[in-house]
Design a protein around this motif. Structure first.
Motif, PDB file in Angstrom:
ATOM      1  N   THR A 399      -1.740   4.774  -1.585  1.00 48.94           N
ATOM      2  CA  THR A 399      -1.155   3.197  -1.069  1.00 48.94           C
ATOM      3  C   THR A 399      -1.847   2.681  -2.207  1.00 48.94           C
ATOM      4  O   THR A 399      -1.037   1.488  -2.925  1.00 48.94           O
ATOM      5  N   LEU A 400      -2.551   2.548  -2.789  1.00 44.24           N
ATOM      6  CA  LEU A 400      -3.283   1.701  -3.830  1.00 44.24           C
ATOM      7  C   LEU A 400      -2.369   2.196  -5.254  1.00 44.24           C
ATOM      8  O   LEU A 400      -1.798   0.954  -6.278  1.00 44.24           O
ATOM      9  N   ASP A 401      -1.232   3.257  -5.262  1.00 37.71           N
ATOM     10  CA  ASP A 401      -1.144   3.649  -6.206  1.00 37.71           C
ATOM     11  C   ASP A 401       0.548   3.246  -5.895  1.00 37.71           C
ATOM     12  O   ASP A 401       0.951   1.961  -7.305  1.00 37.71           O
ATOM     13  N   HIS A 402       1.387   2.509  -5.202  1.00 34.02           N
ATOM     14  CA  HIS A 402       1.535   2.207  -4.905  1.00 34.02           C
ATOM     15  C   HIS A 402       2.081   0.596  -5.147  1.00 34.02           C
ATOM     16  O   HIS A 402       2.742  -0.419  -5.641  1.00 34.02           O
ATOM     17  N   ILE A 403       0.304  -0.036  -4.853  1.00 35.31           N
ATOM     18  CA  ILE A 403       0.461  -1.452  -4.677  1.00 35.31           C
ATOM     19  C   ILE A 403       0.300  -1.518  -6.428  1.00 35.31           C
ATOM     20  O   ILE A 403       1.312  -2.768  -7.085  1.00 35.31           O
ATOM     21  N   ARG A 404       0.453  -0.902  -7.281  1.00 31.04           N
ATOM     22  CA  ARG A 404      -0.108  -0.788  -8.310  1.00 31.04           C
ATOM     23  C   ARG A 404       1.145  -1.153  -9.388  1.00 31.04           C
ATOM     24  O   ARG A 404       1.775  -1.781 -10.267  1.00 31.04           O
ATOM     25  N   LEU A 405       2.440   0.019  -8.761  1.00 27.25           N
ATOM     26  CA  LEU A 405       3.518   0.021  -9.311  1.00 27.25           C
ATOM     27  C   LEU A 405       4.473  -1.787  -9.696  1.00 27.25           C
ATOM     28  O   LEU A 405       5.241  -1.792  -9.854  1.00 27.25           O
ATOM     29  N   THR A 406       4.436  -1.572  -7.899  1.00 26.05           N
ATOM     30  CA  THR A 406       5.234  -2.344  -7.272  1.00 26.05           C
ATOM     31  C   THR A 406       4.266  -3.934  -6.428  1.00 26.05           C
ATOM     32  O   THR A 406       4.913  -4.996  -6.459  1.00 26.05           O
ATOM     33  N   GLY A 407       3.348  -4.321  -6.361  1.00 21.54           N
ATOM     34  CA  GLY A 407       2.516  -4.666  -5.809  1.00 21.54           C
ATOM     35  C   GLY A 407       2.425  -5.004  -4.881  1.00 21.54           C
ATOM     36  O   GLY A 407       2.133  -6.287  -3.687  1.00 21.54           O
ATOM     37  N   ASN A 408       3.350  -3.798  -3.727  1.00 25.18           N
ATOM     38  CA  ASN A 408       3.479  -4.379  -2.660  1.00 25.18           C
ATOM     39  C   ASN A 408       2.685  -3.380  -1.641  1.00 25.18           C
ATOM     40  O   ASN A 408       2.607  -1.961  -2.297  1.00 25.18           O
ATOM     41  N   PHE A 409       2.686  -3.259  -0.513  1.00 22.80           N
ATOM     42  CA  PHE A 409       2.648  -1.829   0.599  1.00 22.80           C
ATOM     43  C   PHE A 409       3.322  -0.888   0.545  1.00 22.80           C
ATOM     44  O   PHE A 409       4.464  -1.694   0.994  1.00 22.80           O
ATOM     45  N   PRO A 410       3.334   0.362   0.381  1.00 19.77           N
ATOM     46  CA  PRO A 410       3.964   1.768   0.644  1.00 19.77           C
ATOM     47  C   PRO A 410       4.594   1.238   2.110  1.00 19.77           C
ATOM     48  O   PRO A 410       3.941   0.943   3.285  1.00 19.77           O
ATOM     49  N   LEU A 411       6.160   0.854   2.494  1.00 23.73           N
ATOM     50  CA  LEU A 411       6.378   0.865   4.089  1.00 23.73           C
ATOM     51  C   LEU A 411       6.827   2.296   4.797  1.00 23.73           C
ATOM     52  O   LEU A 411       6.532   3.370   4.035  1.00 23.73           O
TER      53      LEU A 411
END
Length: 411
Positions: A399-411
């Motif tokens: 989840t943290l990696d996805h936030i770093r890449l996209t600025g949002n939570f993974p769906l």
């Protein structure tokens, strides 16, 4: 609130009990003096048996009620057991009660003023009830300056007084038991929470100062920050990024009656050595709430130190609330969360010096978990629920990696 099923109010008129008359044996009553009512039937003296004591009534007064007969002293209240001698009484099913006894059983009392909660203009019992503690109280106490604990939100009862902090806040006796009052007292907890982060492979390499401060100092520090999202009417923690001079609490206050007095503070100049200048936390809160705030603010610090930039409030506050939730959960329910692999270590290292948490402290922890989960604000509440869903589905690291890449939570 309506009346219980089967409830009735009955009247005893003159010599009449309940809905039926008080009678006497043959010759004991003059029919011309009493109007006919009910279904009272005349029987030989030996036929009447008291439904209370099960003895023959014989000659003398008796009461007829719902097809049964009673000696006057055997017609008793189901609650207190004493005879009902008043003209009016209450009935629930076949059970009879003094009106006052029935009110004690069924009418809610205010847990603040300890009086029966009054009815409103529609003759309904109207009260407020805390969603976690189930504390029932009169609506008027929300506006009559009744003290509310700044930690657990319960209102002060008239028979148990709260402590008053120097900045105007109130603290109940249960929250006072584990309250942390100065910066020195908070250091062991702070180090335990840093260990909690390290156990999840989220080590904070920089030594970030942590200070316990008064409400005024915290509000002044917020004004000095150039940015930051805050929704709460009262801020209880801050991840400071700017250089400021902050007045921290050097010596805990002492108890003087129901007031905490004699607190010593010291101005401290905070210089910026990295992306985070200091963590500030409001003093006078119980250990678990102080820890929850520290964990939340440290997550803000971790995000900044790791290069997470320009996150919207729902994402940043939401993931910070998840870490706060996980820490409190690990303290209250050790081993219950698979997301925090070192929760047991954190729990053992950060328990109070008294040798563990009491049932009172555990209940407070459950309340703080409830607060996080049911927060109604878009950023803290909505953000937490979205972040928690993502962490439960993908894990914290992904989840943290996805936030770093996209600025949002993974769906």
């Amino acid at each position: 609130m309506g009346k219980p099923n089967g409830y009735n109010e009955c009247r005893r008129d003159n010599n009449y009990g309940g809905a039926l008359p008080r009678g006497a044996d043959n010759g004991g009553l003059n029919p011309s003096k009493y109007p006919p009512c009910g279904t009272l039937q005349c029987h030989p003296a030996g036929y009447r048996v008291c439904a209370g004591c099960h003895l023959e009534i014989g000659y003398g007064n008796y009461l007829g009620f719902m097809g049964a007969y009673f000696h006057p002293n055997c017609f008793c209240c189901r609650s207190c057991g004493y005879p009902i001698t008043e003209h009016e009484f209450s009935l629930s099913g076949r059970d009879t009660y003094h009106k006052t006894c029935f009110k004690e059983l069924t009418h809610p009392k205010c847990e603040v003023c300890l009086q029966f909660i009054p009815t409103n203009a529609a003759s309904l019992i109207e009260y407020r009830c805390h969603p976690f503690w189930s504390q029932k109280y009169c609506p008027s106490h929300e506006h009559d300056n009744t003290a509310r604990c700044c930690s657990c939100e319960r209102l002060e009862s008239w028979n148990v007084r709260y402590y008053s902090l120097e900045d105007g806040r109130s603290l109940c006796l249960e929250c006072m038991e584990s309250a942390i009052m100065d910066t020195g007292d908070c250091q062991p907890l702070y180090h335990a929470i840093r260990d909690f982060y390290e156990g999840m492979n989220m080590k904070l390499d920089q030594q970030i100062p942590m200070l316990l401060v008064e409400r005024q100092a915290l509000n002044e520090a917020i004004v000095g920050e150039k940015n930051g999202y805050r929704h709460m009417p009262e801020i209880r923690g801050l991840c400071l990024c700017e250089e400021q001079t902050v007045s921290s609490i050097l010596k805990r206050p002492r108890i003087g009656g129901r007031h905490l007095i004699g607190m010593r503070t010291r101005p401290q100049k905070l210089t910026r050595k990295c992306e985070v200048t200091a963590i500030l936390v409001l003093y006078g809160l119980p250990r678990l709430l102080t820890g929850a705030i520290l964990t939340h603010e440290l997550m803000h610090g971790w995000l900044r130190l790791k290069g997470y930039r320009n996150l919207n409030p729902e994402v940043e506050e939401g993931i910070c609330q998840v870490l706060s939730y996980m820490w409190v959960e690990s303290e209250v329910l050790p081993g219950s969360s698979s997301r925090a692999s070192t929760s047991a270590a954190s729990s053992s290292s950060s328990s109070s010096k008294k040798g563990g948490k009491s049932n009172v402290e555990n209940k407070l922890g459950e309340f703080f978990i409830h607060q996080i989960a049911h927060d109604a604000s878009p950023a803290y509440g909505g953000g937490f629920r979205a972040a928690n869903t993502a962490v439960n589905k993908y894990g914290l690291r992904q989840t943290l990696d996805h936030i770093r890449l996209t600025g949002n939570f993974p769906l």
